[in-house]
Design a protein around this motif. Structure first.
Motif, short mmCIF file in Angstrom:
data_model
loop_
_atom_site.label_atom_id
_atom_site.label_comp_id
_atom_site.label_asym_id
_atom_site.label_seq_id
_atom_site.Cartn_x
_atom_site.Cartn_y
_atom_site.Cartn_z
N TYR A 82 96.39 56.90 -2.35
CA TYR A 82 96.80 55.65 -2.98
C TYR A 82 97.93 55.91 -3.99
O TYR A 82 97.94 56.94 -4.68
CB TYR A 82 95.62 55.01 -3.72
N ASN A 83 98.86 54.97 -4.07
CA ASN A 83 99.93 54.99 -5.07
C ASN A 83 100.79 56.26 -4.99
O ASN A 83 101.19 56.82 -6.02
CB ASN A 83 99.36 54.85 -6.49
N GLU A 100 93.15 49.36 -9.70
CA GLU A 100 93.57 48.16 -8.98
C GLU A 100 93.82 48.45 -7.51
O GLU A 100 93.44 47.66 -6.64
CB GLU A 100 94.83 47.57 -9.62
N ALA A 101 94.47 49.56 -7.22
CA ALA A 101 94.83 49.88 -5.84
C ALA A 101 93.60 50.07 -4.96
O ALA A 101 93.62 49.76 -3.77
CB ALA A 101 95.68 51.14 -5.80
N THR A 102 92.52 50.57 -5.56
CA THR A 102 91.28 50.80 -4.79
C THR A 102 90.29 49.66 -4.93
O THR A 102 89.14 49.78 -4.52
CB THR A 102 90.60 52.10 -5.26
N GLU A 103 90.76 48.54 -5.51
CA GLU A 103 89.92 47.36 -5.71
C GLU A 103 88.64 47.70 -6.48
O GLU A 103 87.54 47.26 -6.14
CB GLU A 103 89.58 46.71 -4.37
N GLU A 107 86.61 55.91 -6.02
CA GLU A 107 86.11 56.98 -5.16
C GLU A 107 86.69 56.93 -3.75
O GLU A 107 86.59 57.89 -2.99
CB GLU A 107 84.58 56.94 -5.08
N ARG A 108 87.37 55.85 -3.39
CA ARG A 108 88.09 55.81 -2.11
C ARG A 108 89.25 56.81 -2.11
O ARG A 108 89.72 57.22 -1.05
CB ARG A 108 88.67 54.41 -1.88
N SER A 109 89.72 57.17 -3.28
CA SER A 109 90.89 58.03 -3.42
C SER A 109 90.48 59.50 -3.40
O SER A 109 89.62 59.93 -4.18
CB SER A 109 91.62 57.72 -4.73
N ALA A 110 91.14 60.29 -2.53
CA ALA A 110 90.89 61.74 -2.50
C ALA A 110 91.30 62.37 -3.83
O ALA A 110 90.64 63.29 -4.32
CB ALA A 110 91.66 62.38 -1.35
N ARG A 111 92.38 61.88 -4.41
CA ARG A 111 92.84 62.41 -5.69
C ARG A 111 91.77 62.20 -6.76
O ARG A 111 91.53 63.10 -7.59
CB ARG A 111 94.15 61.71 -6.08
N TYR A 112 91.13 61.05 -6.75
CA TYR A 112 90.08 60.77 -7.73
C TYR A 112 88.86 61.65 -7.48
O TYR A 112 88.34 62.28 -8.40
CB TYR A 112 89.69 59.29 -7.66
N ARG A 113 88.41 61.69 -6.23
CA ARG A 113 87.19 62.45 -5.90
C ARG A 113 87.35 63.94 -6.16
O ARG A 113 86.44 64.58 -6.72
CB ARG A 113 86.81 62.25 -4.43
N GLU A 114 88.51 64.49 -5.76
CA GLU A 114 88.66 65.94 -5.77
C GLU A 114 89.28 66.49 -7.06
O GLU A 114 89.09 67.67 -7.37
CB GLU A 114 89.52 66.37 -4.58
N VAL A 115 90.01 65.66 -7.78
CA VAL A 115 90.75 66.18 -8.94
C VAL A 115 90.44 65.42 -10.22
O VAL A 115 90.02 66.01 -11.22
CB VAL A 115 92.28 66.15 -8.67
N LEU A 116 90.66 64.11 -10.21
CA LEU A 116 90.57 63.36 -11.46
C LEU A 116 89.14 63.26 -12.00
O LEU A 116 88.90 63.56 -13.18
CB LEU A 116 91.16 61.96 -11.27
N ASP A 123 90.73 56.50 -14.74
CA ASP A 123 91.80 55.66 -14.21
C ASP A 123 93.14 56.34 -14.44
O ASP A 123 93.30 57.20 -15.32
CB ASP A 123 91.81 54.28 -14.88
N GLU A 124 94.11 55.95 -13.60
CA GLU A 124 95.44 56.55 -13.63
C GLU A 124 96.48 55.45 -13.42
O GLU A 124 96.33 54.62 -12.54
CB GLU A 124 95.54 57.58 -12.50
N LEU A 125 97.51 55.46 -14.25
CA LEU A 125 98.63 54.53 -14.09
C LEU A 125 99.86 55.35 -13.70
O LEU A 125 100.21 56.32 -14.39
CB LEU A 125 98.88 53.76 -15.38
#
Length: 361
Positions: A82-83, A100-103, A107-116, A123-125
């Motif tokens: 995403y983004n 916002e991008a993942t509504e 956790e839909r985001s690999a970047r969120y699950r694996e890194v953030l 959250d990330e802007l």
């Protein structure tokens, strides 16, 4: 709308920062401090990029992001998510938040699950810093778990400021070096470094060592940290199967004058391991023409004409190559001469050579 009410004041402060006599890293460090006063965040990164390839030419990264930076690169160029920065560059609004991008389901985001999330961020802007259709950098802000997510008002605030920040970064990229200031590290020898598929340095020649130290000093990172331009071009090269390998490069305006091109190529070792060859050389005309065009505000046609001039084409050859008349060639030449303050082809080539280390023809 409390945040966006601050926009005029903050915009003027950014413009003053950009006009002050300071380096690009200093500008970006002060920018983050200024933004934090209106949009609180727990970590941030501001990256300068090559507008031609959109790869990093250096980043100002806060300490709590440095440890996860390699993993962010891996997902950005390997998996996609995403983004993605390059998607934001072409988006109608080049600013987005992960929440916002993942509504609301990061956790839909690999970047969120694996890194953030493992690093404690919620959250990330992200903002692509675009000015006059060219991207000059990326801004990324993070908030810890337990903190509020970025609001639509805060996202709008950053979206309004993004072109102003981009214009400042553009100024640093296209600032003309003083005549005669262009030099190179390690003499005329190209720098060559070999990296593993995990981006570990395996071997270097003296010229590469000199350039790596210079980039580390420029980014203010320690000797054990791989400079972001090297990491960016190498990661792009690793995942170049679906992209042009020619894009695994970055043209960098070094603070003391020379423009450096860093390129990476993927290698297949005899034992089957993947390695990377990274080269460091003073920028070639083909690498620098997009930056020269920005510096002098050349039109697309003028840039095409300039490419031919550097190759030594005559008026007749330029007309035939560009499918225009010789009279039109002369008109474009007059415009180029006016923008660069010269009166002849010979003077133009010397001017570009002395300012940008272009070859004589």
């Amino acid at each position: 709308m409390k945040t966006t009410r601050q926009t005029p004041r903050v915009k003027q402060q950014i413009i003053r920062l950009g006009a002050a006599s300071m380096t690009s890293p200093d500008f970006r460090s002060k920018l983050l401090s200024l933004l934090r006063e209106t949009v609180p965040f727990d970590a941030a990164c501001c990256t300068h990029v090559d507008p031609n390839t959109l790869l990093s030419t250096g980043a100002v990264t806060e300490e709590n992001i440095e440890a996860i930076h390699p993993h962010l690169f891996r997902i950005e160029y390997g998996k996609g998510d995403y983004n993605a920065y390059e998607q934001l560059v072409h988006a109608e609004t080049p600013v987005a938040t992960l929440f916002e991008a993942t509504e609301g389901q990061p956790e839909r985001s690999a970047r969120y699950r694996e890194v953030l999330r493992p690093a404690g961020f919620h959250d990330e802007l992200r903002a692509a810093l675009v000015h006059d259709r060219a991207c000059w950098g990326y801004l990324t802000l993070y908030r810890n778990t337990g903190q509020p997510v970025f609001s639509p008002d805060e996202r709008k605030f950053i979206a309004i400021l993004a072109p102003v920040i981009a214009a400042c970064l553009r100024t640093y990229s296209v600032a003309l070096p003083e005549s005669g200031s262009v030099g190179s590290e390690g003499g005329n020898e190209p720098g060559i470094a070999i990296l593993s598929g995990q981006l570990a340095l395996l071997s270097t020649n003296p010229a590469a060592d000199a350039w790596i130290r210079k980039l580390q000093s420029w980014e203010r990172i320690d000797s054990g940290t791989l400079p972001r331009p090297i990491r960016a071009v190498s990661t792009r090269a690793l995942h170049a199967a679906s992209q042009s390998p020619a894009l695994a490069k970055a043209c960098i305006r070094m603070p003391d004058g020379p423009y450096l091109t860093v390129r990476a190529s993927r290698l297949q070792a005899v034992n089957g391991d993947i390695q990377l060859a990274v080269t460091f050389e003073p920028a070639r005309p083909s690498d620098m023409l997009p930056i020269i065009a920005e510096a002098y505000q050349f039109t697309e046609r003028e840039l095409q004409l300039l490419e031919g001039l550097i190759r030594g084409l005559s008026t007749k050859e330029l007309a035939a190559t560009l499918h225009i008349s010789a009279y039109t060639v002369q008109d474009h030449l007059k415009s180029i001469f006016a923008k660069t303050g010269v009166a002849s082809r010979r003077e133009l080539i010397w001017h570009l050579h002395s300012r940008f280390s272009l070859p004589n023809v």
